[in-house]
Design a protein around this motif. Structure first.
Motif, short mmCIF file in Angstrom:
data_model
loop_
_atom_site.label_atom_id
_atom_site.label_comp_id
_atom_site.label_asym_id
_atom_site.label_seq_id
_atom_site.Cartn_x
_atom_site.Cartn_y
_atom_site.Cartn_z
N ASN A 73 0.85 -1.19 0.00
CA ASN A 73 0.00 0.00 0.00
C ASN A 73 0.88 1.24 0.00
O ASN A 73 2.08 1.16 0.21
N ASP A 74 0.25 2.38 -0.27
CA ASP A 74 0.98 3.64 -0.21
C ASP A 74 -0.02 4.77 0.01
O ASP A 74 -1.18 4.69 -0.37
N PHE A 75 0.47 5.81 0.65
CA PHE A 75 -0.29 7.04 0.87
C PHE A 75 0.54 8.18 0.30
O PHE A 75 1.67 8.40 0.73
N ILE A 76 -0.01 8.88 -0.68
CA ILE A 76 0.69 9.97 -1.34
C ILE A 76 -0.07 11.26 -1.08
O ILE A 76 -1.29 11.30 -1.23
N GLU A 77 0.63 12.30 -0.67
CA GLU A 77 0.00 13.60 -0.46
C GLU A 77 0.07 14.41 -1.74
O GLU A 77 1.06 15.10 -1.98
N GLY A 78 -0.96 14.31 -2.56
CA GLY A 78 -1.01 15.04 -3.82
C GLY A 78 0.05 14.56 -4.79
O GLY A 78 1.03 13.94 -4.41
N GLY A 79 -0.16 14.79 -6.05
CA GLY A 79 0.85 14.42 -7.04
C GLY A 79 0.65 13.05 -7.64
O GLY A 79 -0.26 12.32 -7.27
N PRO A 80 1.52 12.69 -8.56
CA PRO A 80 1.37 11.44 -9.29
C PRO A 80 1.74 10.21 -8.47
O PRO A 80 2.45 10.31 -7.47
N ALA A 81 1.24 9.05 -8.92
CA ALA A 81 1.54 7.78 -8.27
C ALA A 81 1.56 6.69 -9.33
O ALA A 81 0.96 6.84 -10.40
N ALA A 82 2.25 5.61 -9.01
CA ALA A 82 2.30 4.45 -9.89
C ALA A 82 2.20 3.20 -9.04
O ALA A 82 2.66 3.18 -7.89
N VAL A 83 1.59 2.15 -9.59
CA VAL A 83 1.50 0.86 -8.91
C VAL A 83 1.48 -0.23 -9.97
O VAL A 83 0.89 -0.06 -11.03
N THR A 84 2.16 -1.34 -9.67
CA THR A 84 2.09 -2.51 -10.53
C THR A 84 1.21 -3.54 -9.85
O THR A 84 1.54 -4.04 -8.77
N ILE A 85 0.08 -3.81 -10.47
CA ILE A 85 -0.88 -4.79 -9.98
C ILE A 85 -0.54 -6.12 -10.66
O ILE A 85 -0.52 -6.20 -11.89
N LYS A 86 -0.27 -7.14 -9.87
CA LYS A 86 0.14 -8.43 -10.40
C LYS A 86 -1.07 -9.33 -10.66
O LYS A 86 -2.11 -9.18 -10.02
N SER A 87 -0.90 -10.28 -11.57
CA SER A 87 -1.98 -11.20 -11.87
C SER A 87 -2.31 -12.09 -10.67
O SER A 87 -3.42 -12.61 -10.56
N SER A 88 -1.38 -12.23 -9.74
CA SER A 88 -1.63 -13.02 -8.53
C SER A 88 -2.41 -12.23 -7.47
O SER A 88 -2.90 -12.82 -6.50
N ASP A 89 -2.53 -10.91 -7.63
CA ASP A 89 -3.33 -10.10 -6.71
C ASP A 89 -4.81 -10.43 -6.90
O ASP A 89 -5.25 -10.70 -8.02
N VAL A 90 -5.57 -10.39 -5.83
CA VAL A 90 -7.01 -10.63 -5.90
C VAL A 90 -7.76 -9.32 -6.07
O VAL A 90 -8.71 -9.22 -6.84
N GLY A 91 -7.32 -8.28 -5.34
CA GLY A 91 -8.02 -7.00 -5.40
C GLY A 91 -7.08 -5.82 -5.40
O GLY A 91 -5.90 -5.93 -5.04
N PHE A 92 -7.63 -4.68 -5.80
CA PHE A 92 -6.92 -3.41 -5.76
C PHE A 92 -7.91 -2.38 -5.24
O PHE A 92 -9.01 -2.23 -5.77
N SER A 93 -7.52 -1.66 -4.19
CA SER A 93 -8.37 -0.64 -3.59
C SER A 93 -7.73 0.72 -3.80
O SER A 93 -6.52 0.87 -3.64
N THR A 94 -8.54 1.71 -4.14
CA THR A 94 -8.05 3.05 -4.36
C THR A 94 -8.99 4.07 -3.73
O THR A 94 -10.21 3.88 -3.74
N ASP A 95 -8.42 5.12 -3.15
CA ASP A 95 -9.22 6.15 -2.50
C ASP A 95 -8.52 7.50 -2.68
O ASP A 95 -7.37 7.68 -2.29
N GLY A 96 -9.20 8.44 -3.32
CA GLY A 96 -8.69 9.79 -3.48
C GLY A 96 -7.64 9.94 -4.56
O GLY A 96 -7.00 10.99 -4.64
N CYS A 97 -7.44 8.92 -5.38
CA CYS A 97 -6.34 8.93 -6.35
C CYS A 97 -6.74 9.43 -7.74
O CYS A 97 -5.87 9.60 -8.60
N GLY A 98 -8.00 9.63 -7.99
CA GLY A 98 -8.42 10.03 -9.33
C GLY A 98 -8.44 8.83 -10.26
O GLY A 98 -8.66 7.70 -9.84
N THR A 99 -8.16 9.06 -11.51
CA THR A 99 -8.21 8.02 -12.53
C THR A 99 -6.83 7.39 -12.74
O THR A 99 -5.85 8.09 -12.95
N TRP A 100 -6.79 6.07 -12.66
CA TRP A 100 -5.58 5.29 -12.94
C TRP A 100 -5.66 4.81 -14.39
O TRP A 100 -6.70 4.33 -14.83
N VAL A 101 -4.56 4.87 -15.13
CA VAL A 101 -4.52 4.41 -16.52
C VAL A 101 -3.37 3.42 -16.66
O VAL A 101 -2.24 3.72 -16.27
#
Length: 121
Positions: A73-101
């Protein structure tokens, strides 16, 4: 007559339609929530410019909400972020991050060039 029928279970309801097709998991995560990897979203590397004052995300091994299911997990105070979601992950939760592409894989490095020599190769 050739008719395609698709059905989708949503929140306990079955939604069906003639000539409907399921597009598959998305490559854009548009808004807060919990997304199922391989069902709601594709695994891969996602980027966001940030949605506001903060951004919190979690990669999860399950969907019960138990702390033991937290992979990263990560908490970022404003600004850009990146995450690599693996095929072995079951879920991904996001809050306050806007649109992920999802971004395509970075290009492979160019082969090293051989320096020029006046004496031939």
């Amino acid at each position: 007559m050739n008719t395609t029928v698709a059905a989708l279970a949503v929140g306990g309801f079955l939604i069906a339609g003639a000539n409907a097709a399921w597009a598959g998991p998305a490559t854009v995560i548009d808004g807060d929530g919990v997304y199922r990897v391989g069902i709601d979203i594709e695994p891969g590397t996602y980027y966001t410019d940030g949605g506001g004052d903060y951004c919190y995300w979690e990669r999860q091994s399950g969907l019960s909400g138990d702390f033991d299911e937290l992979i990263a997990n990560d908490f970022i105070e404003g600004g850009p972020a990146a995450v690599t979601i693996k095929s072995s992950d079951v879920g991904f939760s996001t809050d306050g991050c806007g649109t992920w592409v999802m971004q395509s894989a970075p290009p492979a490095p160019a082969p090293a060039s051989v320096p020029w020599s006046p004496f031939g190769s």
